[in-house]
Design a protein around this motif. Structure first.
Motif, PDB file in Angstrom:
ATOM      1  N   VAL A 299       6.542   4.995 -14.578  1.00 50.87           N
ATOM      2  CA  VAL A 299       5.891   5.953 -13.680  1.00 50.87           C
ATOM      3  C   VAL A 299       6.470   5.863 -12.273  1.00 50.87           C
ATOM      4  CG1 VAL A 299       3.694   6.631 -12.625  1.00 50.87           C
ATOM      5  CG2 VAL A 299       3.757   5.908 -15.028  1.00 50.87           C
ATOM      6  N   ASP A 300       6.558   4.630 -11.762  1.00 55.97           N
ATOM      7  CA  ASP A 300       7.039   4.472 -10.385  1.00 55.97           C
ATOM      8  C   ASP A 300       8.529   4.787 -10.266  1.00 55.97           C
ATOM      9  OD1 ASP A 300       6.850   2.029 -11.971  1.00 55.97           O
ATOM     10  OD2 ASP A 300       7.840   1.012 -10.311  1.00 55.97           O
TER      11      ASP A 300
ATOM     12  N   ALA B  79       8.919   8.478  -9.806  1.00 54.07           N
ATOM     13  CA  ALA B  79       8.625   8.909  -8.434  1.00 54.07           C
ATOM     14  C   ALA B  79       9.799   8.583  -7.519  1.00 54.07           C
ATOM     15  CB  ALA B  79       7.349   8.233  -7.941  1.00 54.07           C
ATOM     16  N   ARG B  80      10.375   7.404  -7.724  1.00 50.64           N
ATOM     17  CA  ARG B  80      11.497   7.019  -6.867  1.00 50.64           C
ATOM     18  C   ARG B  80      12.745   7.850  -7.168  1.00 50.64           C
ATOM     19  NH1 ARG B  80       9.337   1.817  -7.831  1.00 50.64           N
ATOM     20  NH2 ARG B  80      11.047   1.204  -9.204  1.00 50.64           N
TER      21      ARG B  80
ATOM     22  N   MET C 217      -1.904  15.967  -7.964  1.00 49.44           N
ATOM     23  CA  MET C 217      -2.856  15.923  -9.071  1.00 49.44           C
ATOM     24  C   MET C 217      -4.024  16.878  -8.895  1.00 49.44           C
ATOM     25  SD  MET C 217      -2.783  11.965 -10.135  1.00 49.44           S
ATOM     26  CE  MET C 217      -1.240  11.085  -9.900  1.00 49.44           C
TER      27      MET C 217
ATOM     28  N   ALA D 218       8.300   2.640  -0.610  1.00 49.00           N
ATOM     29  CA  ALA D 218       8.709   2.510  -2.013  1.00 49.00           C
ATOM     30  C   ALA D 218       9.732   3.582  -2.388  1.00 49.00           C
ATOM     31  CB  ALA D 218       7.488   2.600  -2.917  1.00 49.00           C
TER      32      ALA D 218
ATOM     33  N   PHE E 288      -2.170   4.320 -11.939  1.00 50.25           N
ATOM     34  CA  PHE E 288      -1.269   5.454 -12.202  1.00 50.25           C
ATOM     35  C   PHE E 288      -1.040   6.262 -10.924  1.00 50.25           C
ATOM     36  CE2 PHE E 288      -0.795  10.007 -13.168  1.00 50.25           C
ATOM     37  CZ  PHE E 288       0.444   9.970 -13.797  1.00 50.25           C
ATOM     38  N   TYR E 289      -2.118   6.502 -10.197  1.00 53.21           N
ATOM     39  CA  TYR E 289      -2.003   7.299  -8.967  1.00 53.21           C
ATOM     40  C   TYR E 289      -1.029   6.646  -7.985  1.00 53.21           C
ATOM     41  CZ  TYR E 289      -3.526  10.129  -4.967  1.00 53.21           C
ATOM     42  OH  TYR E 289      -3.567  10.989  -3.898  1.00 53.21           O
ATOM     43  N   LEU E 290      -1.177   5.340  -7.819  1.00 49.90           N
ATOM     44  CA  LEU E 290      -0.306   4.626  -6.878  1.00 49.90           C
ATOM     45  C   LEU E 290       1.140   4.595  -7.383  1.00 49.90           C
ATOM     46  CD1 LEU E 290      -2.733   1.692  -6.018  1.00 49.90           C
ATOM     47  CD2 LEU E 290      -2.106   3.607  -4.530  1.00 49.90           C
ATOM     48  N   GLN E 291       1.305   4.353  -8.676  1.00 51.35           N
ATOM     49  CA  GLN E 291       2.660   4.286  -9.231  1.00 51.35           C
ATOM     50  C   GLN E 291       3.339   5.648  -9.209  1.00 51.35           C
ATOM     51  OE1 GLN E 291       2.812   1.810 -12.947  1.00 51.35           O
ATOM     52  NE2 GLN E 291       0.801   1.168 -12.211  1.00 51.35           N
ATOM     53  N   ALA E 292       2.542   6.695  -9.335  1.00 56.94           N
ATOM     54  CA  ALA E 292       3.111   8.046  -9.282  1.00 56.94           C
ATOM     55  C   ALA E 292       3.628   8.361  -7.882  1.00 56.94           C
ATOM     56  CB  ALA E 292       2.073   9.078  -9.706  1.00 56.94           C
ATOM     57  N   ARG E 293       3.353   7.472  -6.924  1.00 52.21           N
ATOM     58  CA  ARG E 293       3.905   7.618  -5.567  1.00 52.21           C
ATOM     59  C   ARG E 293       5.025   6.611  -5.341  1.00 52.21           C
ATOM     60  NH1 ARG E 293       1.800  11.784  -6.732  1.00 52.21           N
ATOM     61  NH2 ARG E 293      -0.088  12.582  -5.742  1.00 52.21           N
ATOM     62  N   GLY E 294       5.584   6.080  -6.433  1.00 52.85           N
ATOM     63  CA  GLY E 294       6.745   5.210  -6.316  1.00 52.85           C
ATOM     64  C   GLY E 294       6.421   3.740  -6.156  1.00 52.85           C
ATOM     65  N   ILE E 295       5.133   3.414  -6.068  1.00 58.36           N
ATOM     66  CA  ILE E 295       4.730   2.029  -5.835  1.00 58.36           C
ATOM     67  C   ILE E 295       4.824   1.247  -7.143  1.00 58.36           C
ATOM     68  CG2 ILE E 295       2.773   0.589  -5.105  1.00 58.36           C
ATOM     69  CD1 ILE E 295       1.918   3.068  -3.346  1.00 58.36           C
ATOM     70  N   THR E 296       5.460   0.071  -7.109  1.00 59.43           N
ATOM     71  CA  THR E 296       5.661  -0.709  -8.343  1.00 59.43           C
ATOM     72  C   THR E 296       4.320  -1.194  -8.886  1.00 59.43           C
ATOM     73  OG1 THR E 296       5.860  -2.783  -7.137  1.00 59.43           O
ATOM     74  CG2 THR E 296       7.903  -1.576  -7.537  1.00 59.43           C
ATOM     75  N   PRO E 297       4.257  -1.500 -10.190  1.00 60.29           N
ATOM     76  CA  PRO E 297       2.983  -1.957 -10.767  1.00 60.29           C
ATOM     77  C   PRO E 297       2.406  -3.186 -10.044  1.00 60.29           C
ATOM     78  CG  PRO E 297       4.532  -1.429 -12.518  1.00 60.29           C
ATOM     79  CD  PRO E 297       5.288  -1.310 -11.233  1.00 60.29           C
TER      80      PRO E 297
ATOM     81  N   GLU F 135       2.879  -4.162  -6.916  1.00 58.06           N
ATOM     82  CA  GLU F 135       2.413  -3.751  -5.595  1.00 58.06           C
ATOM     83  C   GLU F 135       1.126  -2.929  -5.717  1.00 58.06           C
ATOM     84  OE1 GLU F 135       3.606  -4.527  -2.700  1.00 58.06           O
ATOM     85  OE2 GLU F 135       3.089  -2.961  -1.253  1.00 58.06           O
TER      86      GLU F 135
ATOM     87  N   LEU G 192      -2.409  -3.830  -3.991  1.00 60.59           N
ATOM     88  CA  LEU G 192      -3.134  -2.893  -3.133  1.00 60.59           C
ATOM     89  C   LEU G 192      -4.579  -2.730  -3.600  1.00 60.59           C
ATOM     90  CD1 LEU G 192      -0.916   0.234  -2.360  1.00 60.59           C
ATOM     91  CD2 LEU G 192      -1.999  -1.275  -0.705  1.00 60.59           C
ATOM     92  N   VAL G 193      -4.752  -2.596  -4.917  1.00 60.85           N
ATOM     93  CA  VAL G 193      -6.089  -2.357  -5.454  1.00 60.85           C
ATOM     94  C   VAL G 193      -6.993  -3.577  -5.217  1.00 60.85           C
ATOM     95  CG1 VAL G 193      -7.416  -2.060  -7.587  1.00 60.85           C
ATOM     96  CG2 VAL G 193      -5.408  -0.637  -7.166  1.00 60.85           C
TER      97      VAL G 193
ATOM     98  N   THR H 102      -0.351   0.841 -18.153  1.00 57.87           N
ATOM     99  CA  THR H 102       0.700   1.622 -17.507  1.00 57.87           C
ATOM    100  C   THR H 102       2.072   0.983 -17.661  1.00 57.87           C
ATOM    101  OG1 THR H 102       0.020   0.526 -15.478  1.00 57.87           O
ATOM    102  CG2 THR H 102      -0.714   2.785 -15.793  1.00 57.87           C
TER     103      THR H 102
END
Lengths: 252, 408
Positions: free
Chosen positions: A79-80, A83-84, A91, A112, B349-358, B360, B364-365, B405
Motif C-alpha cells: 500500500v505504502d 503511494a510513494r 477516500m 514519506a 491502511f489510511y496512513l499507508q495509503a499516504r506513503g507511510i510505512t507499516p 511508521e 503513529l497510531v 495490511t
C-alpha cells in the motif's frame, strides 16, 4: 507521458459467511497524465472496489488482470509503496486517527512520499496556502486527523492532501458525496488547481453528474456490474443526466 | 489475516475477547453487597495474607508480590524531594508528618507498608500559593530489598500545584500516597512507574478532594515486573472535580494493574476516569478495575469512566472491569465504557495509503493512542521522555503480521 493502465482486472471480496464474491469482472482503463476520467455507475457496480483495488486495500483480492504505472507492476507493491510510486486515493470515508494532528500527519506523509523531510519554511507556507485556498481554518492543522470532522471537512482534508502530496495519479472516490454546493465548488477548485499545477491523471468516481459541472472530464466510463459498459466523451455524462442508469440496468 | 478486532464491553454484548469479564453492575462482581463495605484499617491483623481466591487479588501475581505481604520491619526507599521555595518538605514518623487523616490502608500490602514505614514525607503547598514549577519526588528502590514509604501531598486552599512522583530502581516497594486537596485548590499528581524490569510495587493512593477543588491524578506504568496501584478518590465537600488518568504498556511477562475507586458522597461532584494501555508479548498482563459508587446523598453527581486496551500481539491478556453502583437517581450523568482491540486496520491502511510505512504507521497510531493522556501531564520534558520510552518498547517487538495490511 506517465500512464496508469488497468487491464482485464478481476477482483473478489471476502464475505462474512466465509465465501468470496467477484465484484470486478474484467475492467480495462488507461489514464494518461493530465487527463480526467469520470467513472460513473449505479450503486454496487464496483466503482469503489476499483478505487480500493488500485490503492491496495487488503479486503480486496485481485484474481486476474494487471495494473501498471509506467510499466511498473502496481499489484506487486504494498500500500505504502503504491503511494510513494505516485498513486493517491481520496477516500469516500476518510478514517479517524486519534491523537495524530493534521499537521503531523501531513508532514509525515510528505516526508514519506518525497523520501526526505520538506524544507520547514516553504512547507509551512505551502500548507497554509493550500488550507487557505480550501477555506480551511488555520486551527484545523492542530486537530486530530478526521476526528470530529464534518463530512465537508473530511473531503476538503482529502483534497488538501492531494494538493500537497502532488501524486501522479489521483483516484477520487465519490469525493462529491455528502457535499453541499458551496463545499462541492471549493473541493472542485482544489482538484482543478492540482490539474493546473502538477497535472496528475484523475480517476473521478461519482454516482452523480453534478461534480462534472466543476471538474471537466475528457472521458466518461459507465460502470455496470463490475465492468465498463460504455465509454465516451463528456456528452455521455450529459445523456446520463437525462436518462439515468436505467438503460444499463435493464440491459444487464 | 487478522480482521479488525475491536471489542466493546457493552452490557448487551456477549463475552468479549481478551477480557475476562464484561461489564457487571454491582452484584456478581464484588462479593460485598457494596464496594463501600470493603475493609479499610490501620491494623495488620484485619488483613489476612491473600491466597488468590479473594475477588480483589484474583488477577494479581501473588508469588511476585509475596515479600510485600510480610509484616516484618522494612527499610525506607531512597526519596529525594525538590521543588519551588514556597513548598514545605518535612520528613519524620507517620505521626510527625501528620499522616493518616485522609488515608486508610485498604489491603494487606497497604497495611503492612503502613506498619513498616519508619520515615514518611510531607510535601505541603501553602494556601493560595501558585507554583510556577513542579514538585519532584524521586523514589528509588534497591535490588534485593523490601521497602516501605508514605508520602503526604497537601495543597492548601486555593493553591495551585503539580507534583510528580517518580519510581525507579529495583527491589520490592510498598508506597502509600495521601493526597489532601484544600478547598478551591487545583492540584495535579503524576505518578510514574519507571522501574527496572525486575521491580515489584504495590501502591495505594488516597485522594481527598476539597470543596470546589480540582484534582488530576495521572498514573503512568511502564516499568517493573509487577505493579499494582490502587487509587481511591473521596470528596470532602460539594463541587469537587476529580480526574484519574492513566497509561500503561505491558511487555512479555509484565503485570500492570490499576484499581480505581471513586466514592461519591458529597453533592455536585464530578469524576472522570480514563486509562489507556497497550500490551505486547507472551504473558503481558494488564488489569484495570474501575469502581464508582454514587451514594444516596451524592445528588448532582457526574461521572464517566473509560478503559481502552490495545493488544499488539498474541499471548497478551487484558482484564477490564468497570463497575458502577448508583444509589440515587438525582444525578447529572453516569457512564462507563471498556474496549479491548487490535490495531485498527482501516487506520493503518489510511496512513499507508499516504506513503507511510507499516512500522511508521503503527508508531503513529500508538503514539496518538497515548498522546491524549501523556500530553496532559503538564511537563513537556516528562511527556516527551515517556513517549520515547513507549516507542522504544514498541520497537522491541516485531509487530509484523499483527495486521493484515502486510499481506497481499
Amino acid at each position: 507521458m506517465p500512464t496508469l493502465e488497468i487491464r482485464d482486472l478481476h477482483v473478489t471480496v471476502d464475505e462474512a459467511d466465509g465465501g468470496t464474491k467477484e465484484i470486478l469482472r474484467g475492467v480495462d482503463l488507461t489514464i494518461g497524465s493530465g487527463e480526467v476520467h469520470a467513472v460513473m455507475g449505479p450503486n454496487g457496480s464496483g466503482k469503489s472496489t476499483l478505487a480500493y483495488s488500485i490503492a491496495g486495500h487488503p479486503k480486496y483480492t485481485v484474481t486476474g488482470g494487471s495494473i501498471t504505472l509506467d510499466g511498473e507492476d502496481v499489484l506487486a507493491m504494498s500500500v505504502d509503496e503504491r503511494a510513494r510510486a505516485g498513486l493517491f486515493l481520496a477516500m469516500q470515508y476518510p478514517v479517524e486517527v486519534p491523537g495524530v494532528t493534521v499537521s503531523n500527519f501531513l508532514r509525515t506523509a510528505k516526508t514519506a512520499i518525497d523520501g526526505e523531510a520538506p524544507k520547514l519554511r516553504t512547507w509551512v507556507k505551502d500548507v497554509k496556502q493550500a488550507m487557505d485556498d480550501l477555506k480551511m481554518d488555520p486551527t484545523f492543522a492542530e486537530r486530530n486527523v478526521n476526528e470530529h470532522f464534518s463530512g465537508g471537512e473530511k473531503k476538503r482534508h482529502e483534497i488538501l492532501q492531494m494538493e500537497l502530496l502532488k501524486p501522479k495519479f489521483a483516484v477520487l472516490d465519490e469525493t462529491d458525496s455528502g457535499l453541499d454546493v458551496d463545499a462541492l465548488k471549493i473541493v472542485s477548485e482544489g482538484v482543478n488547481r492540482s490539474l493546473a499545477s502538477t497535472g496528475p491523471g484523475v480517476l473521478l468516481i461519482t454516482h452523480y453528474t453534478r461534480i462534472l459541472r466543476y471538474i471537466k472530464p475528457q472521458f466518461v466510463h459507465v460502470f455496470v456490474d463490475g465492468r465498463v459498459a460504455e465509454q465516451g466523451g463528456p456528452e455521455l455524462a450529459d445523456s446520463l443526466e437525462e436518462t439515468g442508469y436505467d438503460r444499463f440496468l435493464t440491459r444487464a | 489475516m487478522t480482521a479488525v478486532d475491536e471489542t466493546t464491553t457493552d452490557p448487551a454484548a456477549g463475552s468479549p475477547v481478551n477480557t475476562a469479564r464484561a461489564h457487571s453492575h454491582g452484584a456478581g462482581v464484588v462479593p460485598d453487597a457494596s464496594r463501600a463495605e470493603r475493609v479499610t484499617s490501620f491494623d495488620v491483623a484485619d488483613f489476612a495474607v491473600p491466597t488468590g481466591r479473594e475477588e480483589e487479588w484474583k488477577f494479581s501475581p501473588l508469588r511476585e508480590l509475596a515479600p510485600l505481604f510480610e509484616a516484618a520491619p522494612a527499610g525506607s526507599a531512597a526519596v529525594e524531594v525538590s521543588g519551588p521555595d514556597a513548598v514545605v518538605h518535612r520528613t519524620g514518623t507517620l505521626q510527625e508528618v501528620g499522616a493518616g487523616t485522609a488515608f486508610t490502608p485498604g489491603d494487606r500490602a497497604a497495611v503492612t507498608g503502613w506498619a513498616a514505614t519508619a520515615q514518611a514525607h510531607l510535601v505541603s503547598v501553602p494556601a493560595e500559593a501558585e507554583l510556577d514549577a513542579p514538585v519532584l519526588v524521586a523514589v528509588r528502590g534497591t535490588a534485593g530489598t523490601t521497602t516501605s514509604g508514605h508520602l503526604v501531598v497537601e495543597a492548601g486552599h486555593h493553591a495551585r500545584a503539580l507534583v510528580v512522583i517518580s519510581h525507579t530502581g529495583s527491589g520490592a516497594h510498598r508506597g502509600g500516597v495521601e493526597v489532601r486537596v484544600g478547598d478551591g485548590a487545583d492540584l495535579t499528581v503524576v505518578t510514574l512507574q519507571e522501574w527496572d524490569a525486575d521491580a515489584v510495587h504495590v501502591g495505594q493512593h488516597d485522594v481527598l478532594v476539597g470543596r470546589d477543588a480540582r484534582v488530576r491524578h495521572i498514573a503512568v506504568s511502564l516499568g517493573g515486573k509487577a505493579v499494582r496501584l490502587s487509587t481511591n478518590v473521596r470528596y470532602a465537600g460539594p463541587g469537587g472535580d476529580a480526574q484519574a488518568l492513566g497509561v500503561y504498556f505491558s511487555d512479555a511477562g509484565q503485570h500492570l494493574e490499576h484499581r480505581l475507586f471513586v466514592d461519591h458522597e458529597a453533592t455536585n461532584c464530578k469524576s472522570y476516569v480514563e486509562y489507556k494501555g497497550a500490551l505486547q508479548g507472551d504473558g503481558a498482563h494488564a488489569v484495570w478495575i474501575g469502581d464508582v459508587l454514587i451514594r444516596a446523598a451524592a445528588e448532582g453527581t457526574e461521572t464517566y469512566e473509560l478503559n481502552r486496551n490495545l493488544v499488539l500481539t498474541d499471548g497478551a491478556r487484558a482484564d477490564s472491569v468497570p463497575n458502577l453502583e448508583i444509589e440515587t437517581g438525582e444525578i447529572v450523568g453516569a457512564g462507563h465504557a471498556s474496549a479491548t482491540g487490535r490495531f485498527d486496520d482501516e487506520q493503518l491502511f489510511y496512513l499507508q495509503a499516504r506513503g507511510i510505512t507499516p512500522d511508521e504507521a503503527r508508531r503513529l497510531v500508538v503514539r496518538g493512542f497515548f498522546a491524549s493522556i501523556v500530553e496532559r501531564i503538564g511537563v513537556p520534558e516528562i511527556s516527551e521522555r515517556l513517549m520515547t520510552t513507549i516507542e522504544t518498547e514498541l520497537a522491541a517487538t516485531d509487530l509484523a503480521g499483527t495486521s493484515s495490511t502486510e499481506e497481499n
